[in-house]
Design a protein around this motif. Structure first.
Motif, short mmCIF file in Angstrom:
data_model
loop_
_atom_site.label_atom_id
_atom_site.label_comp_id
_atom_site.label_asym_id
_atom_site.label_seq_id
_atom_site.Cartn_x
_atom_site.Cartn_y
_atom_site.Cartn_z
N PRO A 1 0.82 -1.22 0.00
CA PRO A 1 0.00 0.00 0.00
C PRO A 1 0.85 1.26 0.00
N PRO A 2 0.46 2.28 -0.76
CA PRO A 2 1.18 3.56 -0.73
C PRO A 2 1.17 4.16 0.67
N ALA A 3 2.19 4.95 0.98
CA ALA A 3 2.29 5.56 2.30
C ALA A 3 1.09 6.46 2.59
N THR A 4 0.70 7.26 1.61
CA THR A 4 -0.45 8.15 1.74
C THR A 4 -1.08 8.32 0.36
N TYR A 5 -2.31 8.82 0.33
CA TYR A 5 -2.93 9.14 -0.96
C TYR A 5 -2.12 10.22 -1.69
N GLN A 6 -1.60 11.16 -0.93
CA GLN A 6 -0.83 12.25 -1.54
C GLN A 6 0.41 11.74 -2.26
N SER A 7 0.98 10.64 -1.76
CA SER A 7 2.20 10.11 -2.39
C SER A 7 1.95 9.61 -3.81
N LEU A 8 0.69 9.39 -4.16
CA LEU A 8 0.37 8.97 -5.53
C LEU A 8 0.68 10.08 -6.54
N LYS A 9 0.78 11.30 -6.06
CA LYS A 9 1.04 12.44 -6.95
C LYS A 9 2.52 12.82 -6.96
N ASP A 10 3.34 12.09 -6.22
CA ASP A 10 4.77 12.38 -6.23
C ASP A 10 5.37 12.10 -7.60
N ASP A 11 6.39 12.85 -7.94
CA ASP A 11 7.03 12.68 -9.26
C ASP A 11 7.53 11.26 -9.47
N ASP A 12 8.11 10.68 -8.43
CA ASP A 12 8.64 9.32 -8.56
C ASP A 12 7.53 8.32 -8.85
N TYR A 13 6.40 8.46 -8.17
CA TYR A 13 5.28 7.54 -8.38
C TYR A 13 4.75 7.67 -9.81
N ILE A 14 4.57 8.90 -10.27
CA ILE A 14 4.05 9.14 -11.61
C ILE A 14 5.02 8.65 -12.68
N LYS A 15 6.29 8.81 -12.43
CA LYS A 15 7.30 8.39 -13.41
C LYS A 15 7.47 6.87 -13.45
N ASN A 16 7.46 6.24 -12.28
CA ASN A 16 7.85 4.83 -12.20
C ASN A 16 6.71 3.85 -11.90
N LYS A 17 5.51 4.39 -11.63
CA LYS A 17 4.41 3.49 -11.30
C LYS A 17 3.19 3.75 -12.19
N HIS A 18 2.49 4.85 -11.97
CA HIS A 18 1.28 5.13 -12.76
C HIS A 18 1.35 6.56 -13.28
N PRO A 19 1.29 6.76 -14.60
CA PRO A 19 1.46 8.10 -15.16
C PRO A 19 0.36 9.09 -14.77
N PHE A 20 -0.78 8.58 -14.30
CA PHE A 20 -1.87 9.46 -13.87
C PHE A 20 -2.01 9.50 -12.35
N GLY A 21 -1.03 8.92 -11.64
CA GLY A 21 -1.06 8.97 -10.19
C GLY A 21 -2.21 8.21 -9.58
N LYS A 22 -2.49 7.02 -10.11
CA LYS A 22 -3.61 6.21 -9.64
C LYS A 22 -3.10 4.85 -9.15
N MET A 23 -4.00 4.04 -8.68
CA MET A 23 -3.72 2.67 -8.31
C MET A 23 -4.93 1.81 -8.72
N PRO A 24 -4.68 0.51 -8.89
CA PRO A 24 -3.49 -0.27 -8.57
C PRO A 24 -2.44 -0.25 -9.67
N VAL A 25 -1.25 -0.71 -9.27
CA VAL A 25 -0.14 -0.97 -10.18
C VAL A 25 0.38 -2.36 -9.85
N LEU A 26 0.63 -3.16 -10.86
CA LEU A 26 1.15 -4.50 -10.62
C LEU A 26 2.51 -4.66 -11.27
N PHE A 27 3.45 -5.21 -10.50
CA PHE A 27 4.78 -5.55 -11.00
C PHE A 27 4.91 -7.06 -11.01
N ASP A 28 5.19 -7.61 -12.16
CA ASP A 28 5.47 -9.03 -12.32
C ASP A 28 6.92 -9.14 -12.78
#
Length: 215
Positions: free
Chosen positions: A32-59
Motif C-alpha cells: 500500500p502507498p504511504a499516503t494518498y498524496q504520495s500517488l502524486k509524487d514525481d517518482d510515483y508518476i514516473k515509475n508506477k502510474h502516469p496518472f497517479g492512480k492505483m493499482p499498479v502491478l509488478f510481475d
C-alpha cells in the motif's frame, strides 16, 4: 518472483485485482502507498502510474496499470498454472462474450454504483461532506435499470457467461460495499436471478476472504 501489487485493499479497483489473484491462486505481495498524496509524487508518476492512480502491478520487471487490464493480463498468463480456474475462456467466441460483459460492467454497472458508494461510504469519512441524497437517488434509479437488464441476461445461467469469469468478479467490490447498506440491498434481493448470482459470488472463497480482510 512474487508479484507485487501496489494499492489499498479497500479500494475498489485494487480489490478487483486481489480477488482475481486469489481466484487464480497466484502468490502476491500487497504494497500500500504511504499516503494518498504520495500517488502524486514525481517518482510515483514516473515509475508506477502516469496518472497517479492505483493499482499498479509488478510481475518481475514488467509493470502494468489499470485494474481490468491487470486482471486480463493475469488470466492470460497464469490461469491454469496454480489451479484449474479459467476466468478468460480460450475459445475466441466465449472470450469475446466475456469482454462484452466486462464492457457492460464498466460502462453501465460501475458508474452508478460507484457514485452511490462515494456518497454513502467516502464523502463523510474522508472529506467531511454530507452525502448528497439527490445524487444517491438518481444513481440508485440508474442502477435499478441496469439490474433489470442483468436480471434478463442471467436467465437460466449461474453467471453472466455461464461459467464464472472476470466479468462477474469485477462487479464484486462496489457491490459488496453498497449491498451491505440496508437501504440498498433490495436492489439485488428483489430480482431473483440477480440475487442468486450475487449469492454465488459472495460464497466464492476469493470474495469471502477478501471481504473479511477489508472489513
Amino acid at each position: 518472483m512474487t508479484i507485487k501489487l501496489i494499492g489499498y485493499a479497500a479500494s475498489g479497483p485494487t480489490t478487483k485485482v486481489i480477488i482475481t489473484l486469489k481466484e487464480l491462486g497466484i502468490p502476491y505481495e500487497l504494497d500500500p502507498p504511504a499516503t494518498y498524496q504520495s500517488l502524486k509524487d514525481d517518482d510515483y508518476i514516473k515509475n508506477k502510474h502516469p496518472f497517479g492512480k492505483m493499482p499498479v502491478l509488478f510481475d518481475g520487471d514488467f509493470r502494468i496499470t489499470e485494474s481490468r487490464a491487470i486482471c486480463r493480463y493475469l488470466a492470460s498468463k497464469y490461469q491454469g498454472k496454480y489451479n484449474d480456474t479459467i476466468l478468460l475462456p480460450n475459445d475466441v467466441h466465449q472470450a469475446g462474450l466475456v469482454d462484452q460483459y466486462i464492457s457492460y460492467e464498466s460502462f453501465y454497472y460501475e458508474p452508478p454504483i460507484s457514485k452511490v458508494f462515494y456518497e454513502e461510504k467516502v464523502a463523510k469519512k474522508f472529506f467531511d461532506k454530507d452525502p448528497d441524497l439527490e445524487v444517491i437517488k438518481q444513481n440508485r434509479e440508474e442502477l435499478a435499470k441496469v439490474l433489470d437488464v442483468f436480471e434478463k441476461l442471467l436467465e437460466g445461467k449461474e453467471y453472466l457467461n455461464g461459467e464464472c469469469s472476470l466479468a462477474d468478479l469485477f462487479i464484486c467490490p462496489y457491490t459488496y460495499f453498497v449491498y451491505c447498506i440496508d437501504t440498498h440491498s433490495n436492489l439485488w434481493d428483489s430480482r431473483p436471478n440477480v440475487k442468486n448470482w450475487w449469492n454465488r459470488l459472495c460464497n466464492r472463497d476469493s470474495v469471502k476472504t477478501t471481504s473479511e480482510e477489508i472489513k
